[in-house]
Every structure is written in structure tokens, then in C-alpha cells.
Design an enzyme around this catalytic site. Structure first.
Site, PDB file in Angstrom:
ATOM      1  N   GLY A  47       0.828  -1.199   0.000  1.00  0.00           N
ATOM      2  CA  GLY A  47       0.000   0.000   0.000  1.00  0.00           C
ATOM      3  C   GLY A  47       0.855   1.239   0.000  1.00  0.00           C
ATOM      4  N   GLY A  48       0.190   2.377   0.136  1.00  0.00           N
ATOM      5  CA  GLY A  48       0.911   3.640   0.074  1.00  0.00           C
ATOM      6  C   GLY A  48       1.858   3.850   1.238  1.00  0.00           C
ATOM      7  N   VAL A  79       2.412  -5.556   3.709  1.00  0.00           N
ATOM      8  CA  VAL A  79       1.844  -6.463   4.705  1.00  0.00           C
ATOM      9  C   VAL A  79       2.454  -7.849   4.484  1.00  0.00           C
ATOM     10  CG1 VAL A  79      -0.263  -7.471   5.645  1.00  0.00           C
ATOM     11  CG2 VAL A  79      -0.295  -5.134   4.746  1.00  0.00           C
ATOM     12  N   ASP A 123     -11.152   6.011   4.290  1.00  0.00           N
ATOM     13  CA  ASP A 123     -10.621   5.252   3.157  1.00  0.00           C
ATOM     14  C   ASP A 123     -11.294   3.886   3.059  1.00  0.00           C
ATOM     15  OD1 ASP A 123      -9.145   4.686   0.930  1.00  0.00           O
ATOM     16  OD2 ASP A 123      -7.295   4.219   2.004  1.00  0.00           O
TER      17      ASP A 123
END
Length: 932
Positions: free
Chosen positions: A647-648, A652, A766
Site C-alpha cells: 500500500g501507500g 503487509v 478510506d
């Protein structure tokens, strides 16, 4: 001479003989007729006695006067001059038995048969058709079952037929159309099914038709408009659907029209009061759209109007005029807008007025005080602004509901004038005054809710005088000080909520007398000491007592009190001891803050040693010890082959510990370019997740923060993101409509919890299919709180842009103000994505623009990889689609709250107005505001 006499006497003799013959013949006929009448009377008496002995003992005792050869002296029996029975009337006498043994053929002259309000059972016998002269038949309010026998069609003289409140199970028989003299026809409250097929063929003699509370289906027949003399029409509480036929406008003699509790749609009949006779009009709980009927504006005959829970729209300002007799009016839960600028002095008989759950704007009109008989007023859940007019104090109100508006100021009218008030709801406004002491004078008050305002000051002791009070909610205010011991006098109190205030001190010991209390919430205050030893506190969930200073006692999550916590000793300490204690606490707190700041400054400069030995500084899950080394070994120092997503702010990783426990580790970027942004996201997730627990929110086990690695440790969610599942053909097919609706419900529950049950509220910012994780059972776990915000009260809550394009609310294009309606919009997009199996993209705007002219099936909105939903599942899918479009409205004020959405998703799906396979997109989009 003799011959003359003979000539004269001969005709006289003949006449005399003829006279005597006529006399004897007449006597003989009278004798025979009398004998026939006696015989007929004996026959009727025998028939009554035969029926009597089949009834129970109590009934036989009541009918003890039924004896002898003549029935006319019997209880409940009337005869004509000839002694023949013309009326059997035994209503409400608890007769118990059947009608099978009553020989109706023995009563050729019977005109009226009334056996209502008894306990008769069995069937309506077919030989009732022998009552050829019967005009009035009333068997209502019994336990008669089965069919209506076709022989009733032979009773062509009937003007009134009442079979209501029985257990009849059949369709409406077509042979009833033979009853051309019928004026009153009552079949309500049975189990009739099938369509209404014969009514329109009856003659214009029909004036009253009641078929309510059955299981009738289909549409209202157009032929109903032929019954132009109809004055009462009750079709309520059935399964009728479709629009009202325009022919209904022909019924200009109606004084009562009841069509509520159906699935009717389209517009209400516009000319319903054209004849100026309408008194009762009930259309609630349908799917009606469009404006209030124009003929109601000058319907001065109107007494009672109920149109609540539809989708009626239009400006309410000019919909009503002069209504001097109207006493009850409910327009709640529609889509009406405008202001209440009516001539309220012309509503001088109105006792109840409800218009909650609409879009009514403006101020509460002062002229409302001119409706002097008003007792129940509900303006809740609208967009009203300004202050409460003091003129409301002129009314003798029993119920007043103004909650969930934008009202402000104080409570200006003299509350003491409202001495008859039983229910008062002022919640979710902007009231900022202190709680009036005069409330203690409202001795009849049963329900009081002033929650979610800005009320200040203490809870007045005078409220202990409200001896009738059953529910008290003062939560989400700024109340402070001690709880008044006088509240322990509220012996009838069942619900008590003072959460989310600044109340302090002990819970009074007088609360131990509140034995009627069943639900209590004192969380998020500054209370201390023992909780009352009563069932409501002992069995209270931890959420209801959490976040206080030092409560103790026998309840979940609390420690046991030690010797009553030595309260008396604490209160007896001298001022020097108290000062030193406070000074020491402040010093310790200051040192802790300085140390914390030094730690975060130094971590930028220090590098981790080659083999770190210290444990991770975190609050780990209680089922085992987690160490830094375990995470590093399980991921081989965050090797890319363990990476399951990026992700940004980081990546993970999947970590399997030696114990077999599987974890998800989110490692944040540490490069100088993104370090500050990542740090902010890292801290945000910790701030948000460490304080909340919800089954549909991903569980945070702990965190690690130092120069080399900053990461969060979560529960591992097996299937990964919703987007991943939707993009996988095999998994998408396994995720059937039941599973999809359940996961949508899970997202709604999580957001509702964050928005409404957390203090302060949490805005995710989000919500997307990437941030909704699914476990092995397709249960939802909302994740990625890196952009989440705590919605602090009395702050601006403006922010820079955050979120995922394609999911963000349109208002963020021109304003950066954050509120929960941003999440609501994102939820709508995700819901539509789940329904369609792909991101809707520009489909949302194009669909809304073209729906009014498109005849497309709603199946275009559904994932084509699944079979179309059927039966109740189709109801649910259509309802979820409507909810999605309600959340996607451009104006955030018109979007529902997540609590409303969550509630809608946990209630039973309302049946569709038509088969899902025959629906069009317009049917979904036109009714998109499904929440009042």
C-alpha cells in the site's frame, strides 16, 4: 197468497243458504290456516330446541326460556303477527357450539340472523341457503372456519352480510355477485387469499366494503370504480400491490378509505376528497410516491389522516388548508420538504400531529401554538433550525418530540406549564442550556431524552421528583458535578443513560433502591467508587461502565472494591496531603510526557543493534508473549516472499510463529521521502485501533517502533481483501448473495460502531474494497486505519485529501471538511461493488441520469456470475441496492447515517412491490430514500 209468499221466500232461502255455506267455508279455512300456523310454529320451536341441546351447558342455561310449542316467547326471538320467527338475535352471549344442527329450512320467514361476538365454531352450513327471505346476516366475531358455502349466493334478498373476524380460508367466492341487493359487505380479519375479482360486478347498491386483515393479493381492480355509491372502503392489511387505478377517483361519496399495510405504489388518488365527504384516510406502510392528493387541501370534512412510512414527496407548505375537524395527522417517514407555514388557527381540533423523518426545514412556527388542542407533537428527524418558540408553552402537550434536528438555544417556554407531559424528546440538537429545574414539576413524565446536545451544569436534584419516569437519557452532553442522590427516588426507572459526560464522584448509594432498572450506561465519565449492588449494574456489559476514573464492584471488567475503597478516609485527609498527592501526580505526568518526547526524538538518530534482544514495546494479545525476534524470524527479516500486499504506507507480511499462530504484520516505509507520512499513518492506526474492539474491525495485537522497523501486528484474515475475492472467479462464485449481504451488513455494523459508539467518533476516510478483509467464512473485517481521524467535538475537522479515488465523496472535490457522511458515500460504492462484482466506476452517475427513462432490469446491477436472487433473497438484494443509492446521494445531508443503515440491514426485508424479475431500475432508484 201462499204462492206469493213462496216466490218471495225462495231467493231469500237461497241467499241464506249461500251465506251459511260461505261462513262455514271461511271458518273451515281459518281453522285450517290457524292449524298450519300452529304447526309451523311448533316446527320452528322444535328446530330451535334441537340446536339448543347441541350447545354447551352455559349456552343452554342462557336459553332456558326456549321451551314449549311456541318459540315467540323465547330469549332473542322475534315473531310476526302470525307467530312465525322473523328475527334470531343473540349477539355477544358467549354461545359455544356449531351451526350444523340449526335447521334453517324451518324458518321460511326469517329476515334477520345475528349471532355475532360468540364462540361458534365449525363451518357455515350449506343449508343456510334455504333462508330465502333473509335480509340481514351477521356471524362475525366467532371461530367459524373453512369456506363460504356457494349456497349463500341464493340469498338474493340480502342487504347486509357480515362474516368478519372468523377463520375463513378461501378466495372471495364469485357467486357473491348474485347478491344484487347487497349494501354492506364485511369479510375483514379472516384468512382470505387470492385476488379481488367480483366486487366490481356488484350493483351500485353497495355502500360499505371491508376486506381488510386478510391475505388478498394482486392489484386493486379497475371495476371498483363502478361502485359510485360506496361510502366505506377498507382494503388494509393485505398483500395488494401495484398502483391505485385512476377509476378510484370516481368514488366521490367516500367518507372512509383505508388501504394501509399493503405494497401499493404509484400516486395516491388525487380526487379522493372531491365529494367533500372524506373523514378517514389511511395509506401508511406502502410504497406510494408523488405529492399529497390535491383534493385534501380543502377537505374540511377530514377527521383522521395517516400517510406515514411511504415515499411521498413534494412541498408540504401548500398541501393543506382549512381542516376544522381534523384531530389526527401522521405524515412521518416520507420525503416531504418545505416549511410548516400553515394557518394553524384553522387546525383547532387537532390533537396529534406527526411529521418526523422528512426534510422539513425552516423554524418551528410560533403560530403552532394556536392549535390549542394539540397533545402529541412529533417534528423529529427533520432539518429544523432556530429556537423552540415560547408559544409551544400554550399547549397542553402530552408528547413532544423535537429530536434529531438542528435546533439551538435554550428551552424558552415554562416547562411547569407542561404539567401533563409524559414524553419529551430533545436529543441530537444543539441545545446548550442547563437542564431546567422545573422539569421536576412534570410529575407525569415517563420518557425523557436530552442526549447528544451541549447541555451543561449539574443534573438538578429536582428530577428526583419524577416518580413516573421510566426512561432517562442525558448522554453525550457536558454535564458535570456529582450525581444527585435524589435520583435514587425514581422507583419506576428502567433505562438510565448518563454516558459521555463529565460527571464525577460516587454513584449515590440511593441507587440501590432502583430495583426496576434494567438497562444502565454510565461510561465515559469521571465516576469512582463502588457500583450499586443491583442487577442492572451487576449484569451491565463492560461498554456500559468503561472509561471512568475508578469504578469498582461485581461487574464485568471491574475490580473488586477493597473495604469500600476507604472512601471516608480519603474524604477526611487534610488539605496538605491532598495538595502533595496532586502535586506528585502532576510531576509524574510531566516526567512521563518529557520522556515520551525524548524517546521519539532519539529514535530518529539511534539505529537498532545488530541482534535486538529487547521485546517489542506494545500491549500484545493476552494469549501469549510476542517478541520482536519471533516476528523477524517468521518473516526472515521481511523477505518479499512473505509479502501478501502493498500500500501507500508500507507492505503487509504473513508471519507464522513457532506456536502456530498466524499473524499479519504491516511494516511501514522508512525512507526519508515518506517517513513523516508513514509515521503519521502509523500513529493514527495505533490511536484508533488500540481503544476499540468490534467483530467486524480487524484486531490489532501490538506494535513496534524504532529506528529500523516500525510495524503493526494484526490478526490474520484468511481470504484477504474484498477486491481480491471479487477478482478471483472461483471465490467470487462461492460468495453467493447470502454471503454478500452478510458482508455488507458487517461493513455497516463496523462503521456504525465507529461513528456512533466510539468517543470521540472515528472517521475511517478510506473505505474501499482493498480495505475490507474477508475471513474463511466471508465475515467482514474493516482494516487500514492509516488515514482515520478522530472526530473531535467543537473542532473544525478540516484535513488534506485522503482516501482512494473512486470511493471518495464528491464534496471532497471542493471542501476538505471531514465528517461521517464521507464514509457513508464510500460504503455505498463498496456495496454497489459487491452487488455488481466489480467497481461501478462511472456507472453510478450514468445510471442515476438514465434511470428515469430506462426500462432496464436491475439485473444489470448484479454480478452476472451468480444466478439471479429469488423470493426473500430477491427482496433483500433489492433493499440493499436501494440503501446503496441512498448512501450515494450527492448532497451529504440527504445520506442516511451508518446507524440508520445498520438498523435497516438488521430488520426484516420489506416485500417487493412486484416480482424482482419484472422490476425496472427506476423501481430501485425512485425509492432510493428508504430511510426516513
Amino acid at each position: 197468497m201462499a204462492s206469493h209468499i213462496f216466490l218471495f221466500s225462495t231467493p231469500f232461502l237461497v241467499f241464506s243458504l249461500l251465506a251459511y255455506a260461505s261462513f262455514f267455508a271461511s271458518f273451515a279455512y281459518s281453522a285450517s290456516t290457524g292449524a298450519a300456523e300452529v304447526a309451523n310454529g311448533r316446527k320452528e320451536a322444535e328446530a330451535l330446541l334441537e340446536w339448543k341441546v347441541t350447545l354447551d351447558n352455559q349456552s343452554q342455561s342462557l336459553l332456558s326460556s326456549w321451551a314449549g310449542d311456541s318459540p315467540c316467547n323465547g330469549f332473542g326471538i322475534s315473531c310476526d303477527q302470525s307467530g312465525s320467527v322473523i328475527n334470531i338475535s343473540l349477539p355477544n352471549y358467549s354461545l359455544r357450539g356449531t351451526l350444523n344442527s340449526l335447521r334453517f329450512s324451518s324458518f321460511p320467514n326469517l329476515i334477520e340472523l345475528t349471532l355475532s361476538y360468540n364462540s361458534l365454531y365449525g363451518y357455515v352450513p350449506s343449508h343456510i341457503g334455504n333462508l330465502s327471505n333473509l335480509i340481514f346476516l351477521d356471524l362475525s366475531f366467532n371461530n367459524i372456519s373453512g369456506n363460504i358455502p356457494p349456497e349463500i349466493g341464493n340469498l338474493v334478498s340480502l342487504t347486509s352480510l357480515a362474516l368478519s373476524s372468523n377463520k375463513l380460508t378461501c378466495t372471495i367466492p364469485t357467486f357473491l355477485e348474485n347478491l344484487r341487493s347487497l349494501s354492506v359487505f364485511y369479510l375483514w380479519n379472516n384468512s382470505l387469499f387470492g385476488p379481488i375479482i367480483f366486487i366490481g360486478n356488484l350493483t351500485r347498491s353497495l355502500t360499505s366494503l371491508a376486506l381488510s386483515s386478510n391475505k388478498l393479493s394482486g392489484t386493486i381492480p379497475t371495476s371498483l370504480g363502478n361502485l359510485k355509491n360506496l361510502s366505506l372502503l377498507n382494503l388494509a392489511d393485505n398483500n395488494l400491490f401495484g398502483p391505485i387505478p385512476p377509476e378510484m377517483n370516481n368514488l366521490t361519496h367516500l367518507y372512509m378509505l383505508q388501504i394501509y399495510y399493503n405494497r401499493l405504489s404509484g400516486n395516491l388518488p388525487q380526487d379522493v376528497c372531491l365529494g367533500g365527504l372524506l373523514q378517514y384516510f389511511g395509506a401508511m406502510d406502502n410504497y406510494f410516491t408523488g405529492p399529497i392528493p390535491k383534493s385534501l387541501r380543502n377537505c374540511s370534512s377530514l377527521l383522521r389522516l395517516r400517510h406515514e412510512r411511504n415515499q411521498l414527496s413534494g412541498n408540504i407548505s401548500e398541501a393543506f388548508g382549512t381542516h376544522p375537524h381534523l384531530y389526527y395527522m401522521d405524515l412521518s417517514d416520507n420525503e416531504l420538504h418545505g416549511e410548516l407555514s400553515w394557518k394553524w388557527e384553522q387546525f383547532n381540533n387537532l390533537t396529534t400531529f406527526r411529521i418526523s423523518g422528512n426534510k422539513i426545514s425552516g423554524e418551528i412556527p410560533a403560530a403552532l401554538g394556536k392549535a390549542t388542542r394539540l397533545q402529541a407533537l412529533d417534528l423529529s428527524s427533520n432539518q429544523l433550525v432556530g429556537r423552540i418558540p415560547k408559544e409551544l408553552g400554550n399547549l397542553k402537550l402530552i408528547k413532544l418530540a423535537l429530536n434529531d434536528n438542528k435546533l439551538s438555544g435554550d428551552i424558552p417556554f415554562d416547562v411547569a406549564a407542561l404539567s401533563d407531559l409524559e414524553r419529551l424528546g430533545l436529543a441530537a440538537n444543539n441545545f446548550s442550556a442547563t437542564i431546567l429545574k422545573q422539569l421536576g414539576n412534570c410529575s407525569k413524565l415517563i420518557f425523557l431524552n436530552i442526549s447528544k446536545n451541549r447541555m451543561t451544569g449539574n443534573i438538578p436534584a429536582e428530577m428526583g421528583s419524577l416518580q413516573s419516569l421510566e426512561s432517562l437519557d442525558l448522554s453525550w452532553n457536558s454535564l458535570m458535578g456529582d450525581i444527585s442522590p435524589e435520583l435514587g427516588q425514581l422507583q419506576r426507572l428502567e433505562v438510565f443513560n448518563i454516558s459521555h459526560n463529565m460527571l464525577s464522584g460516587l454513584i449515590p448509594t440511593s441507587f440501590s433502591r432502583l430495583q426496576a432498572l434494567t438497562k444502565v450506561d454510565v461510561s465515559y465519565n469521571k465516576l469512582e467508587g463502588p457500583i450499586p449492588d443491583i442487577k442492572a449494574f451487576r449484569e451491565a456489559p463492560f461498554e456500559a461502565i468503561r472509561n471512568n476514573t475508578n469504578l469498582c464492584g461485581n461487574a464485568t471488567g471491574l475490580e473488586a472494591c477493597a473495604a469500600l475503597m476507604k472512601n471516608k478516609t480519603v474524604h477526611k485527609k487534610g488539605p496538605e496531603v491532598v495538595f502533595m498527592t496532586v502535586f506528585s501526580l502532576l510531576g509524574s505526568l510531566l516526567g512521563l510526557i518529557v520522556g515520551f518526547l525524548i524517546f521519539f526524538q532519539s529514535r530518529r538518530k539511534k539505529r537498532l543493534m545488530e541482534t535486538p534482544q529487547r521485546d517489542v514495546p506494545a500491549r500484545w494479545c493476552p494469549d501469549g508473549e510476542l517478541r520482536y525476534e519471533d516476528i523477524i524470524e517468521a518473516t526472515e527479516e521481511f523477505n518479499s516472499r512473505y509479502c501478501i500486499g502493498t500500500g501507500g504506507y508500507g507492505a503487509v507480511y504473513k508471519a507464522v510463529l513457532p506456536s502456530g499462530q498466524v499473524l499479519a504484520v504491516k511494516k511501514f516505509h522508512q525512507t526519508p521521502e515518506v517517513e513523516m507520512t508513514s509515521l503519521k499513518a502509523f500513529r493514527s492506526e495505533i490511536d484508533v485501533l488500540m481503544g476499540i474492539r468490534h467483530r467486524n474491525i480487524v484486531k490489532l495485537y501490538g506494535f513496534c517502533s524504532h529506528a529500523k522497523d516500525s510495524f503493526l501486528v494484526y490478526e490474520f484474515v484468511e481470504r484477504g481483501s474484498l477486491r481480491k475475492v471479487l477478482n478471483d472467479e472461483e471465490q467470487a462464485v462461492k460468495m453467493d448473495w447470502d454471503k454478500r449481504m452478510n458482508l455488507i451488513k458487517g461493513v455497516a455494523n463496523a462503521l456504525s460502531y465507529m461513528h456512533h459508539d466510539c468517543s470521540p467518533p472515528i472517521i475511517h476516510r478510506d473505505i474501499s474494497s482493498n480495505n475490507v478483509l474477508l475471513d474463511s467464512e466471508y465475515e467482514t473485517h474493516v482494516s487500514d486505519f492509516g488515514t482515520a481521524r478522530l472526530l473531535m467535538p467543537d473542532s473544525s475537522n478540516w484535513t488534506s485529501f485522503a482516501g482512494t479515488f473512486g470511493y471518495t465523496a464528491p464534496e471532497l472535490a471542493y471542501t476538505m471538511k471531514v465528517d461521517e457522511k464521507c464514509d457513508v458515500y464510500s460504503f455505498g460504492v463498496v456495496t454497489l461493488e459487491v452487488m455488481m462484482g466489480r467497481h461501478p466506476g462511472d456507472f453510478i452517475s450514468s445510471l442515476i441520469l438514465s434511470a428515469s427513462t430506462s426500462s432496464s432490469s436491475p439485473s444489470v446491477c448484479l454480478d452476472q456470475r451468480l444466478p439471479p436472487p429469488e423470493n426473500e433473497l430477491a427482496d433483500g438484494v433489492a433493499h440493499v441496492a436501494k440503501l446503496a443509492f441512498a448512501c450515494l446521494q450527492t448532497d451529504p445531508h440527504y445520506r442516511p447515517t451508518m446507524r440508520q443503515v445498520s438498523t435497516e440491514l438488521t430488520t426484516r426485508w420489506p416485500p417487493l412491490p412486484k416480482l424482482f424479475s419484472t422490476m425496472e431500475l427506476e423501481d430501485i432508484l425512485v425509492h432510493k430514500n428508504v430511510i426516513g
